[in-house]
Enzyme design. Structure first.
Site, mmCIF file in Angstrom:
data_model
loop_
_atom_site.group_PDB
_atom_site.id
_atom_site.type_symbol
_atom_site.label_atom_id
_atom_site.label_comp_id
_atom_site.label_asym_id
_atom_site.label_seq_id
_atom_site.Cartn_x
_atom_site.Cartn_y
_atom_site.Cartn_z
ATOM 1 N N LYS A 181 0.830 -1.206 0.000
ATOM 2 C CA LYS A 181 0.000 0.000 0.000
ATOM 3 C C LYS A 181 0.871 1.266 0.000
ATOM 4 O O LYS A 181 0.627 2.206 -0.747
ATOM 5 C CB LYS A 181 -0.915 -0.013 1.234
ATOM 6 N N CYS B 164 -3.957 10.285 0.913
ATOM 7 C CA CYS B 164 -3.137 9.077 0.707
ATOM 8 C C CYS B 164 -1.753 9.417 0.150
ATOM 9 O O CYS B 164 -0.756 9.230 0.836
ATOM 10 C CB CYS B 164 -3.845 8.111 -0.239
HETATM 11 N N1 LIG Z 1 -10.714 6.846 2.077
HETATM 12 C C1 LIG Z 1 -9.949 6.232 1.188
HETATM 13 O O1 LIG Z 1 -10.114 6.419 -0.018
HETATM 14 C C2 LIG Z 1 -8.857 5.261 1.630
HETATM 15 C C3 LIG Z 1 -8.251 4.470 0.652
HETATM 16 C C4 LIG Z 1 -7.297 3.556 1.039
HETATM 17 C C5 LIG Z 1 -6.944 3.449 2.385
HETATM 18 N N2 LIG Z 1 -7.527 4.247 3.324
HETATM 19 C C6 LIG Z 1 -7.131 4.061 4.713
HETATM 20 O O2 LIG Z 1 -8.204 3.457 5.428
HETATM 21 C C7 LIG Z 1 -8.205 3.922 6.768
HETATM 22 C C8 LIG Z 1 -9.568 4.519 7.091
HETATM 23 O O3 LIG Z 1 -9.772 5.634 6.242
HETATM 24 P P1 LIG Z 1 -11.188 6.313 6.045
HETATM 25 O O4 LIG Z 1 -11.048 7.217 4.868
HETATM 26 O O5 LIG Z 1 -12.261 5.274 6.055
HETATM 27 O O6 LIG Z 1 -11.273 7.180 7.403
HETATM 28 P P2 LIG Z 1 -12.518 8.012 7.940
HETATM 29 O O7 LIG Z 1 -11.958 9.134 8.705
HETATM 30 O O8 LIG Z 1 -13.512 8.260 6.837
HETATM 31 O O9 LIG Z 1 -13.248 7.000 8.956
HETATM 32 C C9 LIG Z 1 -12.643 6.461 10.082
HETATM 33 C C10 LIG Z 1 -13.705 6.227 11.147
HETATM 34 O O10 LIG Z 1 -13.077 5.538 12.242
HETATM 35 C C11 LIG Z 1 -13.683 5.984 13.443
HETATM 36 N N3 LIG Z 1 -12.838 5.609 14.579
HETATM 37 C C12 LIG Z 1 -11.720 6.208 15.065
HETATM 38 N N4 LIG Z 1 -11.224 5.488 16.109
HETATM 39 C C13 LIG Z 1 -12.027 4.416 16.280
HETATM 40 C C14 LIG Z 1 -12.037 3.306 17.171
HETATM 41 N N5 LIG Z 1 -11.095 3.154 18.091
HETATM 42 N N6 LIG Z 1 -13.019 2.415 17.051
HETATM 43 C C15 LIG Z 1 -13.987 2.549 16.118
HETATM 44 N N7 LIG Z 1 -14.044 3.581 15.241
HETATM 45 C C16 LIG Z 1 -13.069 4.492 15.311
HETATM 46 C C17 LIG Z 1 -13.869 7.471 13.228
HETATM 47 O O11 LIG Z 1 -14.847 7.989 14.096
HETATM 48 C C18 LIG Z 1 -14.290 7.500 11.742
HETATM 49 O O12 LIG Z 1 -15.716 7.468 11.585
HETATM 50 C C19 LIG Z 1 -7.054 4.916 6.880
HETATM 51 O O13 LIG Z 1 -5.910 4.250 7.346
HETATM 52 C C20 LIG Z 1 -6.862 5.362 5.440
HETATM 53 O O14 LIG Z 1 -5.525 5.806 5.221
HETATM 54 C C21 LIG Z 1 -8.499 5.134 2.963
#
Ligand SMILES: NC(=O)c1ccc[n+]([C@@H]2O[C@H](COP(=O)([O-])OP(=O)(O)OC[C@H]3O[C@@H](n4cnc5c(N)ncnc54)[C@H](O)[C@@H]3O)[C@@H](O)[C@H]2O)c1
Length: 409
Positions: free
Chosen positions: A208, A262
């Protein structure tokens, strides 16, 4: 038969852009999913069958799955067969991965773990995170040593097409041992139609990071060329177009820097752990960050020249604020940074972002793009949104156009 949420098949920790669509998709493919988020508003919204993020087709699926009782949200996990973690992994001020959310999610599931459970991390994470979380689990629950299966599986979806890509993209799946990899492969096979590639956890974590670092390095090359071409008095767009006529050359487009949560973030996870080796990756980050400052300097110099000539400060249209064309996402956006920076320095900025409906943003007033170009003395194109492509710039007076992204044909 009503699903039993005291014993769901899957607990998804984090219901954001990744966790919620994945939870809904898994529910639609037959799993009983308990989605967990620490934000009670998120939980209540989902339990009403609504969503808190913008993503095509997701609301309908979440509504259907909650109505059918296959997806439920809560602020606390329960015992389950599989636990997935998709919580944020931001970068710290020291440019290292901030694992506090991954660690807190892991701590939340620890009391619910049982022998034979599978724990999967999907959050973008530095190499060794999966092993680190296993160590944490085994320290808190020594009786489970050797009895928890654990894997890392990175996500590479494109916002706006998440449901399609979750189903169709291929996945690298890396367990901490052979049996964990196999268990995770079997688990994903039920809802991913794309190819599944088995590997180990450390490789999957690095896959990643490397995907995003690769994009960053390639964009840095294009951005560096734009600086060189400017000094040499060459049109960088013509230069790249002609160089790309070579059958094995494919140079990307320069821009105002690199944004998004990202590509602008993940390469730092490599640099912070491999500072002696990751010299190119670090330099690419620096080149892309510098490009933003260079654009600011260009606009300031042009404004200064205008003022010297006309005896008044110019009005500057900042055309586009999102981090890439045709979206409303402002996270880590260099164009927003440029507009805010110039505004804070006292320049007269007309900010334009056709993908936002609001009237203002962080002290910047937002203008309709036609109004802005009508009023502006300097028009700085910062994002190549489709709205700008066929724009007619009025010829009633001399306007200076700075097109950093080839928004105009
Ligand atoms: N959004 C994308 O396009 C994308 C793509 C690839 C990878 N990622 C990775 O995926 C991961 C999540 O990204 P996202 O965009 O979904 O984030 P986001 O901010 O949209 O959502 C994350 C959620 O996790 C919740 N959270 C925080 N701590 C928590 C806990 N202890 N228990 C339960 N919930 C908790 C937050 O309240 C939030 O709603 C990150 O590491 C990101 O780098 C995201």
């Amino acid at each position: 038969m009503k699903p039993d949420y005291n014993r769901p098949n899957v607990v998804m920790m984090g219901l954001g852009y990744i966790g919620l669509p994945t939870a809904a998709l898994m529910a639609s493919r037959g799993y009983h999913v308990l989605g967990v988020d620490i934000n009670p508003e998120v939980v209540n919204t989902i339990n009403r069958g609504e969503i808190h993020i913008v993503e095509p087709d997701l609301e309908g699926l979440v509504k259907k799955m909650t109505e059918e009782g296959r997806l439920k949200a809560a602020t606390e996990p329960a015992s389950s067969e599989v636990f997935m973690i998709a919580v944020p992994t931001p970068v710290t001020d020291q440019k290292a991965a901030d694992l506090k959310y991954v660690e807190s999610a892991t701590r939340m599931i620890i009391p619910h773990l049982q022998a034979g459970n599978l724990v999967i991390i999907e959050s973008t994470s530095p190499v060794g995170t999966t092993e680190k979380m296993l160590t944490l689990i085994e320290a808190e629950r020594p009786e489970l040593k050797g009895k928890i299966h654990m894997a890392y599986c990175p996500e590479r979806v494109l916002p706006g097409k998440i449901l399609y890509e979750l189903t169709h993209n291929s996945r690298a799946i890396g367990g901490i041992d052979e049996i964990s990899t196999q268990k995770a492969m079997n688990f994903y096979a039920r809802f991913v139609d794309g190819e599944l590639y088995p590997t180990n956890a450390r490789t999957a974590e690095m896959v990643k990071l490397v995907e995003n670092a690769s994009r960053d390095v390639q964009i840095a090359f294009a951005n560096e060329l734009s600086l060189i071409a400017d000094k040499a008095g060459i049109d960088v767009w013509e230069l790249i177009e002609l160089a790309n006529k070579h059958p094995r050359v494919n140079i990307l487009r320069p821009g105002t820097g690199v944004g998004g949560h990202c590509i602008a973030v993940d390469p730092w996870f490599i640099v912070s752990d491999f500072s002696d080796e990751a010299r190119l990756i670090k330099t690419a980050r620096e080149v892309n960050t510098y490009k933003t400052l260079w654009v600011i300097e260009k606009i300031k110099n042009t404004a200064r020249a205008f003022e010297n000539l006309n005896g008044k400060k110019p009005t500057i249209a900042a055309m586009g604020l999102a981090f890439k064309p045709d979206i409303d996402d402002l996270r880590e956006s260099p164009s927003l940074f440029i507009a805010e920076y110039l505004h804070n320095e006292g320049h007269d900025i007309l900010a334009v972002e056709p993908n936002l409906k609001q009237q203002s943003l962080d002290g910047l007033s937002l203008y309709d793009y036609k109004n802005a170009i009508e009023q502006a003395d300097i028009i700085a194109f910062l994002v190549a949104h489709k709205e700008f492509k066929n724009l007619k710039i009025p010829r009633d007076r001399n306007r200076i156009i700075l097109d950093f992204v080839k928004a105009l044909p």
